[in-house]
Scaffold this motif. Structure first.
Motif, PDB file in Angstrom:
ATOM      1  N   UNK A  44       0.839  -1.121  -0.035  1.00  0.00           N
ATOM      2  CA  UNK A  44      -0.023  -0.011   0.160  1.00  0.00           C
ATOM      3  C   UNK A  44       0.965   1.200   0.203  1.00  0.00           C
ATOM      4  N   UNK A  45       0.288   2.466  -0.670  1.00  0.00           N
ATOM      5  CA  UNK A  45       1.187   3.547  -0.784  1.00  0.00           C
ATOM      6  C   UNK A  45       1.546   4.261   0.767  1.00  0.00           C
ATOM      7  N   UNK A  46       0.775   3.881   1.540  1.00  0.00           N
ATOM      8  CA  UNK A  46       0.935   4.610   2.981  1.00  0.00           C
ATOM      9  C   UNK A  46       2.059   3.831   3.561  1.00  0.00           C
ATOM     10  N   UNK A  47       2.559   2.686   3.227  1.00  0.00           N
ATOM     11  CA  UNK A  47       3.556   2.085   3.933  1.00  0.00           C
ATOM     12  C   UNK A  47       4.907   2.195   3.004  1.00  0.00           C
ATOM     13  N   UNK A  48       5.114   3.015   2.019  1.00  0.00           N
ATOM     14  CA  UNK A  48       6.342   3.454   1.342  1.00  0.00           C
ATOM     15  C   UNK A  48       7.093   4.519   2.212  1.00  0.00           C
ATOM     16  N   UNK A  49       8.353   4.172   1.951  1.00  0.00           N
ATOM     17  CA  UNK A  49       9.274   5.157   2.864  1.00  0.00           C
ATOM     18  C   UNK A  49       9.820   6.171   1.773  1.00  0.00           C
ATOM     19  N   UNK A  50       9.775   7.425   2.021  1.00  0.00           N
ATOM     20  CA  UNK A  50      10.094   8.437   1.047  1.00  0.00           C
ATOM     21  C   UNK A  50      11.424   9.043   1.408  1.00  0.00           C
ATOM     22  N   UNK A  51      12.166   9.671   0.446  1.00  0.00           N
ATOM     23  CA  UNK A  51      13.359  10.447   0.514  1.00  0.00           C
ATOM     24  C   UNK A  51      13.190  11.425  -0.596  1.00  0.00           C
ATOM     25  N   UNK A  52      13.840  12.629  -0.069  1.00  0.00           N
ATOM     26  CA  UNK A  52      13.700  13.730  -1.277  1.00  0.00           C
ATOM     27  C   UNK A  52      14.889  13.561  -2.266  1.00  0.00           C
ATOM     28  N   UNK A  53      14.609  13.509  -3.509  1.00  0.00           N
ATOM     29  CA  UNK A  53      15.467  13.492  -4.624  1.00  0.00           C
ATOM     30  C   UNK A  53      15.289  14.678  -5.463  1.00  0.00           C
ATOM     31  N   UNK A  54      16.012  15.003  -6.511  1.00  0.00           N
ATOM     32  CA  UNK A  54      15.819  16.255  -7.456  1.00  0.00           C
ATOM     33  C   UNK A  54      14.546  15.840  -8.508  1.00  0.00           C
ATOM     34  N   UNK A  55      13.757  16.607  -8.546  1.00  0.00           N
ATOM     35  CA  UNK A  55      12.517  16.239  -9.372  1.00  0.00           C
ATOM     36  C   UNK A  55      13.171  16.684 -10.734  1.00  0.00           C
ATOM     37  N   UNK A  56      12.422  16.052 -11.674  1.00  0.00           N
ATOM     38  CA  UNK A  56      12.548  16.146 -13.233  1.00  0.00           C
ATOM     39  C   UNK A  56      11.372  16.684 -13.826  1.00  0.00           C
ATOM     40  N   UNK A  57      10.158  16.420 -13.301  1.00  0.00           N
ATOM     41  CA  UNK A  57       8.945  17.113 -13.799  1.00  0.00           C
ATOM     42  C   UNK A  57       8.008  17.493 -12.737  1.00  0.00           C
ATOM     43  N   UNK A  58       7.023  18.553 -13.203  1.00  0.00           N
ATOM     44  CA  UNK A  58       6.099  19.307 -12.283  1.00  0.00           C
ATOM     45  C   UNK A  58       5.233  18.209 -11.585  1.00  0.00           C
ATOM     46  N   UNK A  59       4.610  18.600 -10.300  1.00  0.00           N
ATOM     47  CA  UNK A  59       3.475  17.761  -9.899  1.00  0.00           C
ATOM     48  C   UNK A  59       2.463  17.716 -10.620  1.00  0.00           C
ATOM     49  N   UNK A  60       2.187  18.591 -11.298  1.00  0.00           N
ATOM     50  CA  UNK A  60       0.907  18.832 -12.098  1.00  0.00           C
ATOM     51  C   UNK A  60       1.064  17.545 -13.273  1.00  0.00           C
ATOM     52  N   UNK A  61       2.148  17.771 -13.929  1.00  0.00           N
ATOM     53  CA  UNK A  61       2.208  16.731 -15.048  1.00  0.00           C
ATOM     54  C   UNK A  61       2.395  15.386 -14.500  1.00  0.00           C
ATOM     55  N   UNK A  62       2.853  15.145 -13.233  1.00  0.00           N
ATOM     56  CA  UNK A  62       2.799  13.849 -12.698  1.00  0.00           C
ATOM     57  C   UNK A  62       1.594  13.293 -12.477  1.00  0.00           C
ATOM     58  N   UNK A  63       0.874  14.271 -11.742  1.00  0.00           N
ATOM     59  CA  UNK A  63      -0.601  13.715 -11.650  1.00  0.00           C
ATOM     60  C   UNK A  63      -1.286  13.386 -12.890  1.00  0.00           C
ATOM     61  N   UNK A  64      -1.012  13.952 -13.947  1.00  0.00           N
ATOM     62  CA  UNK A  64      -1.925  13.544 -14.948  1.00  0.00           C
ATOM     63  C   UNK A  64      -1.734  12.086 -15.524  1.00  0.00           C
ATOM     64  N   UNK A  65      -0.585  11.675 -15.427  1.00  0.00           N
ATOM     65  CA  UNK A  65      -0.115  10.223 -15.714  1.00  0.00           C
ATOM     66  C   UNK A  65      -0.957   9.337 -15.145  1.00  0.00           C
ATOM     67  N   UNK A  66      -1.379   9.366 -13.915  1.00  0.00           N
ATOM     68  CA  UNK A  66      -2.150   8.062 -13.234  1.00  0.00           C
ATOM     69  C   UNK A  66      -3.451   8.058 -13.794  1.00  0.00           C
ATOM     70  N   UNK A  67      -4.036   9.492 -14.321  1.00  0.00           N
ATOM     71  CA  UNK A  67      -5.335   9.471 -14.675  1.00  0.00           C
ATOM     72  C   UNK A  67      -5.641   8.976 -15.983  1.00  0.00           C
TER      73      UNK A  67
END
Length: 213
Positions: A119-142
């Motif tokens: 499940x997504x809530x169990x993933x462990x995140x760490x910051x890395x340099x982004x390559x695309x914007x959050x807006x563009x990334x949100x369109x992909x799963x849709x």
């Protein structure tokens, strides 16, 4: 958790002066942005994007010039490109089902476990340099979800032997397909190895199609 850097990044090991981190590879980052642009703006399908990358001879992470759908699909779902590399997306658990290759070997496997999505809530995140914007990334799963719902290949009515047939000549699975005549639609099963779209660029099997009826 960063050691397996996706396309667009280089893994830099931990040193005496700093922690491990991702370094952006600009040539690969350009490919990532191009893939997202083709998918979210130009509305090209994963198959069309894969063909385009291969026609342009764009190198993959391993240096191979051949791309497949799974690489593009994984790229469109990877949160690292929006600045959040994640660890623990899959976990080794007891095998839940007998896959087609196992069925060919009589259901036996040396390994009793398999990777399963967490499940997504169990993933462990760490910051890395982004390559695309959050807006563009949100369109992909849709778009991925819309493609899944409305694709012409979507199996609405299952076939009797769907996901069960294996070609005895080459070992590839048989998938559902159909052809139309002036009077009717003829459903049949076709061997994956008989297609020329595969990575090896040629057929590995001369198996004929099998009518479902």
């Amino acid at each position: 958790m960063l050691s397996s850097a996706p396309h667009g990044y280089r893994y830099v090991k931990k040193s005496d002066v700093g922690n491990a981190y991702y370094e952006v590879i600009e040539a690969e980052a350009t490919v990532v942005r191009m893939v997202y642009e083709m998918f979210t703006v130009r509305h090209l399908g994963i198959g069309a994007i894969t063909r385009s990358l291969n026609e342009q001879a764009v190198a993959t992470r391993t240096g191979n010039s051949r791309w497949d759908r799974s690489k593009v699909w994984a790229m469109l779902r990877n949160p690292a490109y929006v600045g959040k590399a994640c660890f623990g997306k899959t976990e080794r658990k007891p095998r839940q089902r007998i896959t087609r290759p196992l069925r060919r070997r009589g259901g036996y496997c040396n390994r009793s476990s398999a990777s399963q999505a967490q499940p997504r809530q169990e993933w462990i995140e760490t910051d890395v340099p982004s390559l695309i914007s959050e807006t563009v990334f949100a369109l992909a799963p849709e778009r991925l979800e819309a493609n899944k719902r409305f694709s012409l290949r979507r199996t609405i009515e299952p076939s009797l032997l769907q996901s069960m047939l294996v070609c005895e000549r080459c070992g590839y699975g048989l998938y559902r397909s159909a052809s139309r005549t002036s009077k009717q639609k003829l459903p049949y099963y076709r061997c994956l190895g008989s297609g020329t779209w595969r990575q090896c660029k040629h057929r590995v099997c001369e198996c004929r199609t099998v009518r479902q009826d």
